[in-house]
Scaffold this motif. Sequence first.
Motif, mmCIF file in Angstrom:
data_model
loop_
_atom_site.group_PDB
_atom_site.id
_atom_site.type_symbol
_atom_site.label_atom_id
_atom_site.label_comp_id
_atom_site.label_asym_id
_atom_site.label_seq_id
_atom_site.Cartn_x
_atom_site.Cartn_y
_atom_site.Cartn_z
ATOM 1 N N LEU A 39 46.501 50.921 25.822
ATOM 2 C CA LEU A 39 47.302 52.145 25.966
ATOM 3 C C LEU A 39 47.277 52.659 27.415
ATOM 4 O O LEU A 39 48.300 53.071 27.954
ATOM 5 C CB LEU A 39 46.765 53.242 25.038
ATOM 6 C CG LEU A 39 47.086 53.138 23.549
ATOM 7 C CD1 LEU A 39 46.415 54.277 22.799
ATOM 8 C CD2 LEU A 39 48.578 53.165 23.309
ATOM 9 N N CYS B 35 49.550 50.575 29.591
ATOM 10 C CA CYS B 35 50.966 50.908 29.344
ATOM 11 C C CYS B 35 51.335 52.232 30.015
ATOM 12 O O CYS B 35 52.406 52.355 30.621
ATOM 13 C CB CYS B 35 51.231 50.982 27.839
ATOM 14 S SG CYS B 35 51.189 49.389 26.999
ATOM 15 N N ILE C 105 58.353 50.361 26.340
ATOM 16 C CA ILE C 105 57.158 51.167 26.026
ATOM 17 C C ILE C 105 57.560 52.612 25.701
ATOM 18 O O ILE C 105 57.079 53.200 24.728
ATOM 19 C CB ILE C 105 56.170 51.155 27.216
ATOM 20 C CG1 ILE C 105 55.643 49.749 27.447
ATOM 21 C CG2 ILE C 105 55.008 52.115 26.955
ATOM 22 C CD1 ILE C 105 54.847 49.593 28.741
ATOM 23 N N ASP D 54 59.017 53.010 22.289
ATOM 24 C CA ASP D 54 58.175 52.500 21.202
ATOM 25 C C ASP D 54 57.414 53.654 20.554
ATOM 26 O O ASP D 54 56.482 54.222 21.141
ATOM 27 C CB ASP D 54 57.199 51.470 21.770
ATOM 28 C CG ASP D 54 56.341 50.831 20.686
ATOM 29 O OD1 ASP D 54 56.590 51.092 19.490
ATOM 30 O OD2 ASP D 54 55.410 50.077 21.030
ATOM 31 N N PHE E 131 53.548 53.356 20.256
ATOM 32 C CA PHE E 131 52.783 53.700 21.462
ATOM 33 C C PHE E 131 52.452 55.192 21.466
ATOM 34 O O PHE E 131 51.308 55.585 21.714
ATOM 35 C CB PHE E 131 53.595 53.328 22.713
ATOM 36 C CG PHE E 131 53.051 53.906 23.990
ATOM 37 C CD1 PHE E 131 51.930 53.365 24.597
ATOM 38 C CD2 PHE E 131 53.656 55.013 24.589
ATOM 39 C CE1 PHE E 131 51.421 53.902 25.772
ATOM 40 C CE2 PHE E 131 53.163 55.555 25.765
ATOM 41 C CZ PHE E 131 52.036 54.997 26.357
#
Length: 397
Positions: A243, A246, A324, A327, A330
């Motif tokens: 995480l 990202c 990302i 998403d 996420f």
Amino acid sequence: MVVASLKFLTEMESASVPSHEHSSTTWSNANSSSVRAKCDPAWDHLTEELKNGKCSYRYIHCGKVYEGKGINRMKGHLAGIKGDVVACTASYDPGYRGRNYHALRAPLLREAKREVQLIVDSHRSYWADTGCTIMANGWIDTRHRTLINFLVYCPKGIIFIRSFDASDLVKNAINLSNLFDEIVDWVGPANIVHLVTDNAANYVAVGRILCGKYRNISWSPCADYCLNLILKEIGKMDHVNKLAKCASKITVFIYNHVALQAWLRTRKNWTEIVRLGPIRFATTFISLGSLKEHKHDLQALVTSKFYVESRYVKDKKAKAVVKIILDNQFWNDCHVILHIVSPLIRLLRIVDSDEKPAMGYVYDGMYKAIDGIKKNFKDKKRLREPYVNIIKDRWDT
């Protein structure tokens, strides 16, 4: 300092009015002289005198008297600028002589040491009445020396008592306990009620040795150090580390393109995204929280006409970032992690604060953090155990 500040003021005033505008501003300067006379800081260095019906000014620092001079010329004198007036010959009282090298390194140093010793002695008188805490703080300086600072805390305040260079010392439990013994003897074993160190294995062993030798001393780990290690361990978990990577990709992409920043800054109530820090482990989670707050702004950006028609759409890295941002998994994972660590970060802020004693909040805060994790995962013991174990391993050392 007086000279430097006045010189700066003089230069600022002379630079603020272009030469071709001096004639046009003469009337306004004269008109505002009464106001200026009241607020210009240079007047603090002058005293006004009346002699034979004429106004004159005496400089506080050098004692010279000038009649009818403008404030700019007076500041020029004070700042030592050569020109219409003679430079001021003193920045302090008339006749002041600066201390020589011997005075600075011998008598003044002894005097400063004596003053510090008086402060330490005034604290020592409280140690026997109220008890005190010895705190040890190990660190590495810019010359790569391992130093251990010893401080003593009591209700009157904190006193630094010694810094020990442990670069050549084998930092096992025996050697460290001997070093701590010297500090305990100097403070007075009967005056000490508490010992605080970090929770490395060798310091934990030192705590056990000293607590066994002196029954009135209890040991506990440094709360700040423990909390940072807990956050560090949580940050190393695979899914949390993923995480963080990202999130880093998103912030790097946004802040590497000025056009994207400009678009985002037009959004209502926009604030800058907090970026990852290299040292404090809490910044990883603070950055995730900041990014989550900007979720809708970021999604609005990558779906806007501005972005779709821009050159970024075809960029390979941009496509990965957009994936990302859009998403939902996420963002859900960010929400869960932030819900887990937010009590720990709040507790860390309390511990780092000097506004009020934190001891009363620490144990309650750790209990609430563990209880919050259990409630968050409900009956899913397999999911909550890694987080709970990290906290217990570091806190219950």
